[in-house]
Design a protein around this motif. Structure first.
Motif, mmCIF file in Angstrom:
data_model
loop_
_atom_site.group_PDB
_atom_site.id
_atom_site.type_symbol
_atom_site.label_atom_id
_atom_site.label_comp_id
_atom_site.label_asym_id
_atom_site.label_seq_id
_atom_site.Cartn_x
_atom_site.Cartn_y
_atom_site.Cartn_z
ATOM 1 N N VAL A 75 0.840 -1.205 0.000
ATOM 2 C CA VAL A 75 0.000 0.000 0.000
ATOM 3 C C VAL A 75 0.873 1.252 0.000
ATOM 4 O O VAL A 75 0.616 2.206 -0.741
ATOM 5 C CB VAL A 75 -0.958 -0.005 1.207
ATOM 6 C CG1 VAL A 75 -1.664 1.344 1.331
ATOM 7 C CG2 VAL A 75 -1.989 -1.114 1.057
ATOM 8 N N LEU A 76 1.919 1.256 0.828
ATOM 9 C CA LEU A 76 2.806 2.422 0.869
ATOM 10 C C LEU A 76 3.562 2.603 -0.449
ATOM 11 O O LEU A 76 3.834 3.732 -0.859
ATOM 12 C CB LEU A 76 3.797 2.289 2.029
ATOM 13 C CG LEU A 76 3.211 2.414 3.436
ATOM 14 C CD1 LEU A 76 4.326 2.407 4.473
ATOM 15 C CD2 LEU A 76 2.361 3.675 3.584
ATOM 16 N N LEU A 79 1.191 4.310 -2.835
ATOM 17 C CA LEU A 79 0.725 5.657 -2.481
ATOM 18 C C LEU A 79 1.380 6.764 -3.312
ATOM 19 O O LEU A 79 0.673 7.616 -3.868
ATOM 20 C CB LEU A 79 0.933 5.899 -0.984
ATOM 21 C CG LEU A 79 0.361 7.212 -0.440
ATOM 22 C CD1 LEU A 79 -1.138 7.314 -0.698
ATOM 23 C CD2 LEU A 79 0.657 7.338 1.060
ATOM 24 N N LEU A 100 -6.136 3.819 3.959
ATOM 25 C CA LEU A 100 -4.901 3.790 4.744
ATOM 26 C C LEU A 100 -5.189 3.458 6.205
ATOM 27 O O LEU A 100 -4.430 2.733 6.848
ATOM 28 C CB LEU A 100 -4.183 5.138 4.640
ATOM 29 C CG LEU A 100 -3.571 5.472 3.278
ATOM 30 C CD1 LEU A 100 -3.011 6.883 3.274
ATOM 31 C CD2 LEU A 100 -2.479 4.476 2.912
ATOM 32 N N PHE A 257 -7.435 -3.752 3.808
ATOM 33 C CA PHE A 257 -7.352 -2.746 2.742
ATOM 34 C C PHE A 257 -8.107 -3.202 1.502
ATOM 35 O O PHE A 257 -8.909 -2.454 0.924
ATOM 36 C CB PHE A 257 -5.880 -2.489 2.416
ATOM 37 C CG PHE A 257 -5.644 -1.695 1.167
ATOM 38 C CD1 PHE A 257 -5.674 -0.315 1.187
ATOM 39 C CD2 PHE A 257 -5.391 -2.332 -0.048
ATOM 40 C CE1 PHE A 257 -5.465 0.431 0.028
ATOM 41 C CE2 PHE A 257 -5.167 -1.609 -1.205
ATOM 42 C CZ PHE A 257 -5.211 -0.218 -1.162
#
Length: 274
Positions: A75-76, A79, A100, A257
């Motif tokens: 996910v990071l 981003l 998030l 998520f």
């Protein structure tokens, strides 16, 4: 950022105008996400907590000791890609914030020496689902459509928010229940994201197609598609390393998520039965 810069960059070199094309942005988002996730995960997963084993799987000790919580990393990684390819939209970025939050709550559970109780996890999921429903609604009347019904339905915020919260809470937990069987959960979620992304881009986001098929047009459909395909790219890069022999698990950070993202995509399409 790129859609905003495209008109200025095209003054220097004409082909830069393609950066305002949603299809180009989808390709850049998905391609960059899958490549960077595939490349960076092995270099970063040493910082993740170790799995403690899964009592409900066919091989209870198979996962023990493997890095878990990979959702935190993929996910990071996605981003900054989203910052580049996703057009400015307050609603969508508020939803990204909720995604998030779902990821962080899952990662904290993954890091905990003692797994969180169902009540705590369910309550946090409910809070995140409520925030996401409010972000989607913006306290405006929402239009939905259902199969076999020609006319669309308008739902006031007081009705849409609780129903959307319930749907999102269910999708979060439906995906989270498969945590530990990442190949199955990830592959099915990947199919869902590609289908929903294509549906939002081609049908819901296209005024003429939507009118022809008698479904409400969402002007932001293509923007939602960029979010979905970028997330799908990150998930694909992760699944490469989860394939047999699996070396890493996505944990609650990934499953929460992804579950929330699928629910949000369904609500963005306007048909909650999807």
């Amino acid at each position: 950022m790129l859609p905003f810069l495209a008109p200025f960059l095209s003054d220097f070199w004409g082909p830069f105008r393609l950066l305002s094309s949603y299809l180009v942005l989808i390709g850049l988002g998905a391609g960059s996400a899958v490549t960077l996730t595939w490349y960076l995960l092995p270099k970063l997963w040493h910082v993740l907590p170790s799995d403690q084993g899964r009592a409900f799987t066919p091989s209870p000790q198979a996962a023990k000791g493997k890095p878990t919580g990979a959702g935190f990393l993929f996910v990071l990684i996605s981003l900054p890609i989203l910052i580049l390819v996703l057009p400015l939209s307050l609603k969508i970025w508020e939803v990204v914030g909720c995604l998030l939050l779902a990821m962080v709550s899952g990662y904290l559970d993954d890091c905990s020496a003692k797994p969180w109780g169902e009540l705590l996890k369910g309550s946090l999921d409910l809070l995140v689902a409520l925030l996401a429903a409010l972000a989607l609604c913006q306290m405006q009347t929402m239009t939905i459509w259902l199969p076999l019904i020609k006319q669309s339905l308008d739902l006031p915020p007081g009705l849409f928010v609780p129903l959307a919260t319930a749907l999102l809470w269910i999708t979060i937990n439906a995906t989270n229940c498969s945590d530990g069987v990442d190949g199955l959960a990830g592959s099915l979620t990947l199919l869902s994201l590609f289908n929903l992304g294509g549906f939002l881009y081609v049908i819901i986001g296209h005024r003429e197609f939507a009118e022809y098929l008698l479904v409400p047009h969402n002007p932001e459909g293509a923007r939602w598609a960029i979010l979905l395909f970028t997330a799908a790219g990150s998930l694909g890069g992760y699944l490469w390393h989860n394939a047999e022999p699996s070396r890493i698990l996505m944990g609650d950070a990934g499953s929460r998520f992804l579950g929330l993202l699928v629910g949000i995509a369904v609500l963005a399409s306007g048909n909650p039965l999807l």
